[in-house]
Motif scaffolding. Structure first.
Motif, PDB file in Angstrom:
ATOM      1  N   VAL A  39       9.642  -5.414 -12.968  1.00  0.00           N
ATOM      2  CA  VAL A  39       9.766  -4.393 -13.994  1.00  0.00           C
ATOM      3  C   VAL A  39       8.583  -3.440 -13.943  1.00  0.00           C
ATOM      4  O   VAL A  39       8.719  -2.234 -14.100  1.00  0.00           O
ATOM      5  CB  VAL A  39       9.905  -5.039 -15.395  1.00  0.00           C
ATOM      6  N   GLU A  40       7.377  -4.016 -13.669  1.00  0.00           N
ATOM      7  CA  GLU A  40       6.194  -3.174 -13.627  1.00  0.00           C
ATOM      8  C   GLU A  40       6.266  -2.156 -12.510  1.00  0.00           C
ATOM      9  O   GLU A  40       5.769  -1.039 -12.623  1.00  0.00           O
ATOM     10  CB  GLU A  40       4.946  -4.054 -13.423  1.00  0.00           C
ATOM     11  N   PHE A  41       6.915  -2.496 -11.412  1.00  0.00           N
ATOM     12  CA  PHE A  41       6.993  -1.598 -10.289  1.00  0.00           C
ATOM     13  C   PHE A  41       8.174  -0.640 -10.397  1.00  0.00           C
ATOM     14  O   PHE A  41       8.181   0.397  -9.780  1.00  0.00           O
ATOM     15  CB  PHE A  41       7.105  -2.416  -8.983  1.00  0.00           C
ATOM     16  N   ASP A  42       9.182  -1.042 -11.172  1.00  0.00           N
ATOM     17  CA  ASP A  42      10.411  -0.248 -11.237  1.00  0.00           C
ATOM     18  C   ASP A  42      10.261   0.830 -12.289  1.00  0.00           C
ATOM     19  O   ASP A  42      10.842   0.782 -13.362  1.00  0.00           O
ATOM     20  CB  ASP A  42      11.610  -1.160 -11.555  1.00  0.00           C
ATOM     21  N   VAL A  43       9.430   1.845 -11.996  1.00  0.00           N
ATOM     22  CA  VAL A  43       9.178   2.891 -12.972  1.00  0.00           C
ATOM     23  C   VAL A  43       9.895   4.175 -12.580  1.00  0.00           C
ATOM     24  O   VAL A  43      10.197   4.394 -11.451  1.00  0.00           O
ATOM     25  CB  VAL A  43       7.654   3.169 -13.105  1.00  0.00           C
ATOM     26  N   ALA A  98       0.834  -1.204   0.000  1.00  0.00           N
ATOM     27  CA  ALA A  98       0.000   0.000   0.000  1.00  0.00           C
ATOM     28  C   ALA A  98       0.870   1.256   0.000  1.00  0.00           C
ATOM     29  O   ALA A  98       0.583   2.232  -0.718  1.00  0.00           O
ATOM     30  CB  ALA A  98      -0.932  -0.009   1.211  1.00  0.00           C
ATOM     31  N   ALA A  99       1.946   1.232   0.785  1.00  0.00           N
ATOM     32  CA  ALA A  99       2.857   2.379   0.811  1.00  0.00           C
ATOM     33  C   ALA A  99       3.536   2.558  -0.538  1.00  0.00           C
ATOM     34  O   ALA A  99       3.730   3.686  -1.028  1.00  0.00           O
ATOM     35  CB  ALA A  99       3.896   2.186   1.916  1.00  0.00           C
ATOM     36  N   HIS A 100       3.898   1.432  -1.193  1.00  0.00           N
ATOM     37  CA  HIS A 100       4.545   1.499  -2.497  1.00  0.00           C
ATOM     38  C   HIS A 100       3.597   2.062  -3.565  1.00  0.00           C
ATOM     39  O   HIS A 100       4.003   2.877  -4.399  1.00  0.00           O
ATOM     40  CB  HIS A 100       5.024   0.108  -2.898  1.00  0.00           C
ATOM     41  N   LEU A 101       2.332   1.629  -3.512  1.00  0.00           N
ATOM     42  CA  LEU A 101       1.352   2.149  -4.469  1.00  0.00           C
ATOM     43  C   LEU A 101       1.138   3.646  -4.276  1.00  0.00           C
ATOM     44  O   LEU A 101       0.922   4.386  -5.238  1.00  0.00           O
ATOM     45  CB  LEU A 101       0.019   1.410  -4.309  1.00  0.00           C
ATOM     46  N   ARG A 107       1.489   6.398  -7.129  1.00  0.00           N
ATOM     47  CA  ARG A 107       0.394   7.306  -7.465  1.00  0.00           C
ATOM     48  C   ARG A 107       0.902   8.732  -7.647  1.00  0.00           C
ATOM     49  O   ARG A 107       0.385   9.492  -8.468  1.00  0.00           O
ATOM     50  CB  ARG A 107      -0.661   7.253  -6.350  1.00  0.00           C
ATOM     51  N   HIS A 108       1.930   9.088  -6.900  1.00  0.00           N
ATOM     52  CA  HIS A 108       2.488  10.445  -7.021  1.00  0.00           C
ATOM     53  C   HIS A 108       3.477  10.556  -8.182  1.00  0.00           C
ATOM     54  O   HIS A 108       3.738  11.657  -8.656  1.00  0.00           O
ATOM     55  CB  HIS A 108       3.179  10.849  -5.715  1.00  0.00           C
ATOM     56  N   ARG A 109       4.001   9.436  -8.649  1.00  0.00           N
ATOM     57  CA  ARG A 109       5.017   9.460  -9.708  1.00  0.00           C
ATOM     58  C   ARG A 109       4.429   9.297 -11.099  1.00  0.00           C
ATOM     59  O   ARG A 109       5.051   9.644 -12.091  1.00  0.00           O
ATOM     60  CB  ARG A 109       6.054   8.362  -9.456  1.00  0.00           C
ATOM     61  N   LEU A 110       3.215   8.701 -11.185  1.00  0.00           N
ATOM     62  CA  LEU A 110       2.603   8.438 -12.492  1.00  0.00           C
ATOM     63  C   LEU A 110       1.465   9.414 -12.754  1.00  0.00           C
ATOM     64  O   LEU A 110       0.861   9.954 -11.826  1.00  0.00           O
ATOM     65  CB  LEU A 110       2.063   7.010 -12.541  1.00  0.00           C
ATOM     66  N   ALA A 111       1.192   9.609 -14.034  1.00  0.00           N
ATOM     67  CA  ALA A 111       0.020  10.405 -14.411  1.00  0.00           C
ATOM     68  C   ALA A 111      -1.226   9.687 -13.901  1.00  0.00           C
ATOM     69  O   ALA A 111      -1.290   8.458 -13.903  1.00  0.00           O
ATOM     70  CB  ALA A 111      -0.046  10.560 -15.929  1.00  0.00           C
ATOM     71  N   PRO A 112      -2.248  10.425 -13.443  1.00  0.00           N
ATOM     72  CA  PRO A 112      -3.436   9.789 -12.867  1.00  0.00           C
ATOM     73  C   PRO A 112      -4.049   8.717 -13.756  1.00  0.00           C
ATOM     74  O   PRO A 112      -4.398   7.632 -13.280  1.00  0.00           O
ATOM     75  CB  PRO A 112      -4.395  10.969 -12.653  1.00  0.00           C
ATOM     76  N   ARG A 113      -4.198   9.024 -15.083  1.00  0.00           N
ATOM     77  CA  ARG A 113      -4.805   8.042 -15.973  1.00  0.00           C
ATOM     78  C   ARG A 113      -3.930   6.796 -16.087  1.00  0.00           C
ATOM     79  O   ARG A 113      -4.437   5.677 -16.094  1.00  0.00           O
ATOM     80  CB  ARG A 113      -5.034   8.668 -17.350  1.00  0.00           C
TER      81      ARG A 113
END
Length: 402
Positions: free
Chosen positions: A398-402, A338-341, A345-351
């Motif tokens: 890989v999906e998380f390492d953005v 939850a903390a990682h998400l 959420r702050h690093r990716l565009a909302p969409r």
């Protein structure tokens, strides 16, 4: 704690010997069973309401003793009572000498009566119903118990029926293939509630045992001392039963462990069962855990028996499913997830975030919302104490390492 199928007879000490032809006392019998949450409840049966009252009383005596020895659910208890009632009602309607019927007597022939009763049972139920087999099986269990008793003769050919085929098809249950999400949520929440009740009961039992002392020193009428003896394996249930004071001398704390209206001859067995239940789970308690495992793994009740610790799905990826279910052992990882998400959420565009992780976050929020504050606090403490970090499958890194 005995395993399934390993309950002993636990017959009461033999009373004054009676001849095979001596009729048992005809009076109301009381058996103690367990409601959900292990609350004891008394179930009654009156043999005097049947022409075959002597037979009904014999079967009822074995029913009462079986319930005292095994402490089954109230549904199972009533199932045995129904088997007695159904058979005795049938016998009253077809046997001219029903008043003389007894398991110890050769006449009337109860083996023939049982055989015909079983043959006719299915006609009273829908095709394929399991009820006829359930009733026949319960009656056979009571007769088998009586056969095993050294002072209760059983005449005729009933021994052969007890050892042989039941004589009626088991039938099949009508299963519900799918639950609505609302139904599943209610079922899971009920299982969680039952689990908490079980764990709280056992926590309190061990806490009480911790303040107990050896009953040889501090007395045999104090619940804490009896729990201490059982928890430390110093005294067995048999030892305690032999050393308990007479029931009339039991103090209030000891009496509170018994259901109201229990017959005096069943007090010791019931007390010992409840003491054991304050330290360890009962078979009935495990049903909630079975439901939780089925929901967590998608397996059937038969399949979860063979599961190992590593068999449930990794918890982060299962959150992609709207039916995601979380075990307590998953909570530390889910809090880290939850903390990682939240960081993502702050690093990716909302969409972009909503497309990739919207469903997971929604399911995670709902799953964590079902946990109590105490469970969340324990999970956070475990993270701190053990230095836990987020563990992700290699395929997901890989999906998380953005």
């Amino acid at each position: 704690m005995p395993r399934r199928g390993e309950y002993r007879g636990d017959f009461p000490p033999p009373a004054q010997a009676a001849s095979p032809g001596t009729a048992p006392r005809i009076g109301v019998r009381q058996a103690v069973a367990l409601e959900p949450g292990r609350r004891p409840v008394t179930v009654t049966f009156d043999p005097s309401g049947y022409v075959s009252s002597q037979l009904a009383a014999e079967l009822a005596d074995d029913w009462v003793e079986l319930m005292a020895a095994a402490m089954l659910s109230v549904g199972a208890c009533r199932g045995f009572r129904k088997a007695i009632s159904t058979f005795c009602t049938y016998l009253d309607s077809v046997e001219p000498k029903a008043a003389e019927a007894s398991l110890a007597a050769v006449e009337p022939d109860l083996h023939a009566a049982v055989t015909e009763w079983i043959r006719l049972l299915p006609a009273a139920y829908r095709a394929g119903s399991p009820s006829p087999a359930w009733l026949a099986s319960r009656l056979r269990q009571l007769i088998a118990r009586r056969i095993a008793h050294p002072d209760r003769p059983v005449a005729g050919h009933l021994h052969g029926w007890v050892k042989g085929a039941l004589g009626v098809s088991k039938g099949q249950c009508v299963e519900v293939d799918e639950f609505s999400r609302a139904d599943k949520k209610r079922l899971i929440q009920a299982a969680w509630a039952a689990r908490r009740v079980t764990e709280e009961r056992i926590r309190k039992g061990w806490a009480l045992a911790d303040v107990g002392r050896d009953p040889r020193v501090d007395g045999w009428a104090e619940p804490a001392n009896l729990l201490w003896a059982l928890a430390h394996g110093v005294w067995t249930c048999e030892d305690i039963a032999e050393r308990l004071p007479p029931f009339a001398q039991w103090p209030a704390p000891l009496r509170k462990l018994l259901p109201p209206g229990i017959l005096p001859q069943h007090t010791v067995n019931c007390l010992l069962r409840n003491l054991i239940g304050m330290l360890y789970p009962h078979n009935l308690d495990l049903h909630a855990y079975r439901i939780l495992l089925m929901a967590a793994t998608g397996r059937t009740s038969e399949e979860v028996v063979a599961l190992h610790e590593d068999d449930p799905v990794a918890p982060t990826r299962c959150l992609e499913c709207r039916n995601a279910f979380i075990l307590p052992s998953n909570l530390p990882q889910l809090l880290l997830f939850a903390a990682h998400l939240e960081q993502l959420r702050h690093r990716l565009a909302p969409r972009h975030f909503h497309t990739l992780w919207g469903q997971s976050q929604a399911n995670l929020t709902e799953a964590l919302g079902l946990r109590t504050d105490a469970e969340i606090a324990r999970a956070r403490q475990r993270i701190a104490d053990e230095g836990l970090t987020l563990q992700l499958p290699i395929s997901s890194q890989v999906e998380f390492d953005v």
